[in-house]
Design a protein around this motif. Structure first.
Motif, PDB file in Angstrom:
ATOM      1  N   TRP A 125       0.897  -1.305  -0.076  1.00  0.00           N
ATOM      2  CA  TRP A 125      -0.164  -0.048   0.015  1.00  0.00           C
ATOM      3  C   TRP A 125       0.874   1.278   0.112  1.00  0.00           C
ATOM      4  N   SER A 126       1.802   1.190   0.749  1.00  0.00           N
ATOM      5  CA  SER A 126       2.756   2.413   0.686  1.00  0.00           C
ATOM      6  C   SER A 126       3.369   2.647  -0.629  1.00  0.00           C
ATOM      7  N   ARG A 127       3.794   1.683  -1.322  1.00  0.00           N
ATOM      8  CA  ARG A 127       4.285   1.899  -2.626  1.00  0.00           C
ATOM      9  C   ARG A 127       3.087   2.254  -3.736  1.00  0.00           C
ATOM     10  N   ALA A 128       2.060   1.741  -3.337  1.00  0.00           N
ATOM     11  CA  ALA A 128       0.927   2.082  -4.262  1.00  0.00           C
ATOM     12  C   ALA A 128       0.697   3.579  -4.242  1.00  0.00           C
ATOM     13  N   MET A 129       0.584   4.216  -2.820  1.00  0.00           N
ATOM     14  CA  MET A 129       0.447   5.608  -2.566  1.00  0.00           C
ATOM     15  C   MET A 129       1.183   6.304  -3.319  1.00  0.00           C
ATOM     16  N   ILE A 130       2.731   6.025  -3.464  1.00  0.00           N
ATOM     17  CA  ILE A 130       3.513   6.682  -4.508  1.00  0.00           C
ATOM     18  C   ILE A 130       3.080   6.904  -5.762  1.00  0.00           C
ATOM     19  N   ASP A 131       2.817   5.524  -6.327  1.00  0.00           N
ATOM     20  CA  ASP A 131       2.231   5.450  -7.882  1.00  0.00           C
ATOM     21  C   ASP A 131       1.082   6.456  -7.909  1.00  0.00           C
ATOM     22  N   VAL A 132      -0.009   6.446  -6.900  1.00  0.00           N
ATOM     23  CA  VAL A 132      -0.868   7.304  -6.922  1.00  0.00           C
ATOM     24  C   VAL A 132      -0.694   8.992  -7.028  1.00  0.00           C
ATOM     25  N   VAL A 133       0.410   9.247  -6.179  1.00  0.00           N
ATOM     26  CA  VAL A 133       0.691  10.557  -6.128  1.00  0.00           C
ATOM     27  C   VAL A 133       1.395  11.177  -7.577  1.00  0.00           C
ATOM     28  N   LEU A 134       2.267  10.164  -7.943  1.00  0.00           N
ATOM     29  CA  LEU A 134       3.139  10.543  -9.328  1.00  0.00           C
ATOM     30  C   LEU A 134       1.654  10.416 -10.574  1.00  0.00           C
ATOM     31  N   ALA A 135       1.031   9.800 -10.512  1.00  0.00           N
ATOM     32  CA  ALA A 135      -0.081   9.821 -11.575  1.00  0.00           C
ATOM     33  C   ALA A 135      -0.966  11.023 -11.532  1.00  0.00           C
ATOM     34  N   ALA A 136      -1.374  11.221 -10.266  1.00  0.00           N
ATOM     35  CA  ALA A 136      -2.159  12.768  -9.976  1.00  0.00           C
ATOM     36  C   ALA A 136      -1.361  13.806 -10.505  1.00  0.00           C
ATOM     37  N   ARG A 137       0.016  13.894 -10.261  1.00  0.00           N
ATOM     38  CA  ARG A 137       0.771  14.775 -10.528  1.00  0.00           C
ATOM     39  C   ARG A 137       0.728  14.853 -12.103  1.00  0.00           C
ATOM     40  N   ARG A 138       0.939  14.030 -12.707  1.00  0.00           N
ATOM     41  CA  ARG A 138       0.869  13.901 -14.315  1.00  0.00           C
ATOM     42  C   ARG A 138      -0.431  14.506 -14.953  1.00  0.00           C
ATOM     43  N   GLU A 139      -1.395  14.248 -14.294  1.00  0.00           N
ATOM     44  CA  GLU A 139      -2.903  14.478 -14.685  1.00  0.00           C
ATOM     45  C   GLU A 139      -3.390  15.951 -14.322  1.00  0.00           C
ATOM     46  N   SER A 140      -2.932  16.477 -13.130  1.00  0.00           N
ATOM     47  CA  SER A 140      -3.665  17.430 -12.299  1.00  0.00           C
ATOM     48  C   SER A 140      -2.633  18.518 -11.907  1.00  0.00           C
ATOM     49  N   GLU A 141      -2.966  19.870 -12.428  1.00  0.00           N
ATOM     50  CA  GLU A 141      -1.771  20.755 -12.085  1.00  0.00           C
ATOM     51  C   GLU A 141      -1.691  21.221 -10.524  1.00  0.00           C
ATOM     52  N   PRO A 142      -3.116  21.162  -9.821  1.00  0.00           N
ATOM     53  CA  PRO A 142      -2.862  21.341  -8.452  1.00  0.00           C
ATOM     54  C   PRO A 142      -2.127  20.347  -7.724  1.00  0.00           C
ATOM     55  N   PHE A 143      -2.175  19.062  -8.221  1.00  0.00           N
ATOM     56  CA  PHE A 143      -1.291  18.184  -7.488  1.00  0.00           C
ATOM     57  C   PHE A 143       0.252  18.168  -8.104  1.00  0.00           C
ATOM     58  N   HIS A 144       0.318  18.906  -9.337  1.00  0.00           N
ATOM     59  CA  HIS A 144       1.661  18.842  -9.730  1.00  0.00           C
ATOM     60  C   HIS A 144       2.457  20.058  -8.844  1.00  0.00           C
ATOM     61  N   GLN A 145       1.588  21.215  -8.375  1.00  0.00           N
ATOM     62  CA  GLN A 145       2.211  22.177  -7.746  1.00  0.00           C
ATOM     63  C   GLN A 145       2.536  21.879  -6.392  1.00  0.00           C
TER      64      GLN A 145
END
Length: 535
Positions: A125-145
């Protein structure tokens, strides 16, 4: 309908090996209470984030929650809460788990499949949350910022919300502020507000660095080490006046009534905020305890000895005003209770983790020499304040007046993470010496003042001529219903909780009770020998 994009799947074997290795290196030598990283590690930077460090913080935080929470949590439920709150970073973002897979949705776009949701596996789950964050940063400007602290705050508070209302996460900056409030601040011992010309001094810690050099309430601090404070925000003003280490500071001050500016040199020192104020009125020592930090017990002891010196004819009694006291450090509440007890239990703590189960007993020695004590409480008195009140009430050492207290009988342990953020995690529940759990129930006063607006004389007269309803209610309070919220709520209605911080009636009633031997006998007909009623 959903679709999957390969570049959103940051789950290749190489990436997992890198992140897993970094997590082991970072967390291998950490200890609860001071989470410092003692081994070197190699950062793994992906899309501007050090995913190795982030993985360490996430894994360690969730491991501590799993091991120490009051009740054993569901790993899946914790991370489901983390995902829910993570969506708040992006205005139109949301995460969901469906058919065992994690999905990200941005606005009205089609859901993006981020991969399999681990099942009760914390490292995965800890690793999956990293995947989630990186995916959201590529798709969403607020996440990227967003900064890493934004992700930690969302994840941990989302997870902790699934446990109880008092567990929470403090980011690095707020955690540092919390530590300073608990343990002290390196500074001048003043509280300031921003003003047009600089920083206006509102209060000064007794015997602190500012008091030592003659700074006064109402002084306007224009510069600090040459820095113009009028141009700074309040947080920046505080940073200019405080410091990471002790040392000299030169202030330019404008003082009312002075034609010229003053130059004052002071020494920054470790200053623990005052939590106790006191006065002596007609032979009664009145101590107001605002909260409990590392110096509270010592401050109470000092205040009482000063009151003894001030009272020329000797003290007749003591009032502890705990109205509005939200609590604080448990060990300080225990120490304050022990100051006034010759014997008896102070509190018992019960939790799931072995170290969360504790029992505390008084050590012989009452610094008040048996003087009558009245404690004033209200609906905001909580936690450590309730533990102190219960200890003195159940041991027949104090009379309690006011209203039912908040009923926060949970105890939090502080977990410091590698990023210097903190998790405040509920890990035990406190019981009064009588064995009654405080959580949800609170303290029933011996004399109820809820809704009372009559003059103090009328309140006192009523005690002589009418049966005290609190006497009839106490047996049921000592044997509360289990598992019935409605019945507990009904019990608390015996003396409804109110905020009475500034109600003068309460302190006047306390003064009369503690000063009048006959009244003491009326309100304590069955009290034991720990109270000395003086003629």
């Amino acid at each position: 309908m959903t679709f999957s994009l390969a570049h959103y799947q940051i789950n290749t074997m190489l990436k997992y090996i890198l992140i897993a290795t970094a997590i082991v290196l970072i967390s291998g030598c950490t200890t609860v209470g001071d989470r410092s990283i003692t081994r070197a590690y190699s950062p793994v930077i992906v899309d501007g984030l050090d995913v190795s460090f982030m993985g360490a913080v996430i894994k360690q935080g969730f491991e501590e929650i799993r091991e120490r929470a009051l009740y054993e949590p569901s790993i899946n439920e914790l991370f489901a809460g983390a995902l829910d709150e993570l969506g708040s970073i992006g205005e139109e973002a949301s995460f969901s788990i469906k058919a065992g897979r994690i999905f990200l949705r941005i606005g009205e776009d089609l859901p993006i499949d981020l991969g399999k949701a681990p099942k009760d596996d914390l490292p995965l789950w800890s690793r999956a949350m990293i995947d989630v964050v990186l995916a959201a940063r590529r798709e969403s400007e607020p996440f990227h910022q967003a900064e890493p602290e934004d992700f930690y705050t969302a994840m941990f508070n989302g997870a902790l919300s699934r446990l109880d209302e008092f567990s929470r996460y403090a980011d690095r900056e707020n955690a540092a502020r919390n530590r300073l409030l608990r343990d002290g601040v390196i500074g001048l011992g003043i509280r300031v507000i921003k003003a047009d010309d600089g920083a206006l001094v509102q209060s000064i810690v007794k015997d602190g660095p500012a008091a030592e050099v003659g700074i006064l309430i109402g002084d306007m601090i224009i510069t600090a080490n040459g820095i113009m404070l009028a141009e700074k925000s309040l947080p920046d003003i505080r940073r200019s006046l405080e410091g990471r280490s002790e040392g000299p500071i030169t202030l330019t001050i404008k003082r009312k009534g002075e034609l010229e500016l003053l130059t004052i040199k002071a020494q920054r020192k470790l200053v623990v905020p005052d939590t106790v104020t006191s006065q002596v009125v007609n032979g009664v020592a009145e101590l107001h305890i605002k909260s409990f930090n590392q110096r509270t017990a010592l401050a109470v002891e000092d205040a009482l000895f000063e009151a003894k010196d001030e009272a020329a004819s000797g003290l007749r009694g003591l009032i502890l005003d705990l109205r509005g006291d939200p609590g604080g450090l448990l060990n300080q509440a225990i120490k304050v209770a022990d100051l006034f007890l010759e014997h008896g239990s102070i509190t018992q703590l019960h939790g799931r983790h072995p170290r969360s189960n504790q029992s505390y007993k008084a050590v012989r020695g009452d610094i008040a020499d048996g003087l009558p004590i009245v404690i004033i409480v209200d609906g905001r008195a909580a936690s450590a304040a309730e533990i102190l009140t219960a200890a003195l009430q159940d041991n027949h050492r104090a009379i309690v007046i006011g209203t039912v207290t908040l009923g926060k009988g949970s105890v939090q342990t502080i977990i410091r993470l590698p990023n210097n953020g903190e998790i405040s995690l509920t890990w035990s529940r406190a019981a009064a010496p009588s064995g009654v759990g405080l959580h949800g129930l609170g303290i029933l006063p011996d004399i109820c003042l809820s809704g009372e607006i009559s003059p103090a004389g009328e309140v006192i007269s009523h005690l002589f001529i009418s049966p005290n309803p609190m006497v009839a209610a106490r047996p049921q309070w000592l044997n509360p219903p289990r598992g019935s919220d409605e019945e507990v709520i009904s019990l608390r209605r015996e003396c409804p909780a109110e905020m009475r911080t500034n109600v003068a009636l309460d302190i006047e009633v306390a003064r009369r009770i503690v000063s009048d031997p006959e009244l003491l006998r009326v309100v304590t007909p069955d009290r034991g020998a720990q109270i000395a009623i003086k003629p």
